[in-house]
Design a protein around this motif. Sequence first.
Motif, PDB file in Angstrom:
ATOM      1  N   TYR A 408       0.824  -1.205   0.000  1.00  0.00           N
ATOM      2  CA  TYR A 408       0.000   0.000   0.000  1.00  0.00           C
ATOM      3  C   TYR A 408       0.863   1.263   0.000  1.00  0.00           C
ATOM      4  O   TYR A 408       0.549   2.237  -0.665  1.00  0.00           O
ATOM      5  N   PHE A 409       1.953   1.221   0.766  1.00  0.00           N
ATOM      6  CA  PHE A 409       2.809   2.412   0.881  1.00  0.00           C
ATOM      7  C   PHE A 409       3.880   2.484  -0.213  1.00  0.00           C
ATOM      8  O   PHE A 409       4.623   3.461  -0.277  1.00  0.00           O
ATOM      9  N   PHE A 412       4.899   5.555  -2.074  1.00  0.00           N
ATOM     10  CA  PHE A 412       5.409   6.701  -1.293  1.00  0.00           C
ATOM     11  C   PHE A 412       6.919   6.597  -1.068  1.00  0.00           C
ATOM     12  O   PHE A 412       7.443   7.197  -0.145  1.00  0.00           O
ATOM     13  N   TYR A 418       9.765   7.228   4.338  1.00  0.00           N
ATOM     14  CA  TYR A 418       9.136   6.022   3.777  1.00  0.00           C
ATOM     15  C   TYR A 418       9.524   4.765   4.566  1.00  0.00           C
ATOM     16  O   TYR A 418       8.693   3.901   4.842  1.00  0.00           O
ATOM     17  N   MET A 421       7.329   3.992   7.349  1.00  0.00           N
ATOM     18  CA  MET A 421       5.981   3.525   6.968  1.00  0.00           C
ATOM     19  C   MET A 421       5.930   2.022   6.733  1.00  0.00           C
ATOM     20  O   MET A 421       4.943   1.380   7.015  1.00  0.00           O
TER      21      MET A 421
END
Length: 424
Positions: A408-409, A412, A418, A421
């Motif tokens: 999902y990340f 980014f 990052y 995350m």
Amino acid sequence: MKKQPFVTLEQVKEIVKEYPTPFYLYDEKGIRANVQALNDAFSWNKGYKEYFAVKATPNPFLIQILREYGCGCDCSSMTELMMSDAVGSTGDDIMFSSNDTPVEEFQKAADLNAIINLDDITHIEIVEETLGKLPKKMSCRYNPGGTFKITNDIMDNPGDSKYGMTREQIFEAFRVMKEKGVEEFGIHAFLASNTVTNEYYPMLAKILFETAVELKKETGADIKFINLSGGIGIPYLPDQEPNDIMKIGEGVRKVYEEVLVPAGMGDVAIYTELGRFMMGPYGCLVTKAINEKHTHKEYIGVDACAVNLMRPAMYGAYHHITVLGKENAVCDHLYDVTGSLCENNDKFAIDRMLPEIEKGDYLVIHDTGAHGFAMGYNYNGKLKSAELLLKEDGSIQMIRRAETAKDYFATFDCFPIYEKMIQE
Ligand SMILES: *Cc1c(COP(=O)(O)O)cnc(C)c1O
């Protein structure tokens, strides 16, 4: 008719030891029997071929099963073309039935030698400019406009649909394409969606066959195939009578013999681009009841949400629900079955009579094998589930893992922290 799941509570209890809910489950046996029946229904036509509408269930494992039965791929985007290529479906095994098409996709389709099915007359020039010249074999999508009726029932509204060329345009397109060196032609139309009647294909066939005869007469085009596209539906409701594919095949044969054969066109191949019919009934979403709530209504909260299956939220579509282990219990409780999105339309069922549901019960949401997982999105940062295949021998194969927070990340990776995350 009573809808029975193709999986039992005992099987699900085994599966969840390895794969947590929610997950999609597909039924290999059902998929195989259905595609075989489809091929049988059209075996009277020598060139018959199904191009599976990849958008319905874009999973390479499932497409590979269909490939064993001679199916090609119907694609309409870059990644669908890439997936088709990856499973070895190229050349005449790809029907590129796109619309509002970016030139890169025409280029990719041409690189794979796909059959390009033009949605619009202006695309003749675009394809010619992009590729240098038109491919030898091409198809055009027809939209007769108006309403599509079976006896007195309006099935759909082609006049309101963005797809296809008008009658005038398709005649003009064939003339221009022929002039520009196209040698082999096809015609395609998709005039009604999810039809649960054996009449749709034969009626569509009549329109397309008659048009083909006139196109050949007026333009001299050598018409090699007629593509009836998708639209054969499935009974989502328990009291709906399912389509009879043998009757549909026979219905098309009758029109073929009435219209094409006398016109000397008895060698035209019939193509289909079915999606829903191929996979819909052979996939389900398995989810667990994790909350119950008693306010102005009775709610059962499950661990799946509209991210996993959007059709109820998007179209108000009915999907039958079975509470596993309570298949024969009386449906004496009125529930809304909800997901966890901060959206009040995130409900798999509204005012549905079901057996009493307890926390921990497993629910099967039926007929999600097509246009189910595929429509998934990531609202509320919810993650997509795994897809599993119930094999013919009863074993389970993971055919797509569940999405993780890291997935999902992933986009980014331009964000300064990052790394933080994606820590799991
Ligand atoms: C969606 C689509 C199909 C498949 O439709 P179903 O209703 O799933 O059978 C076929 N052809 C085209 C061009 C489509 O867009």
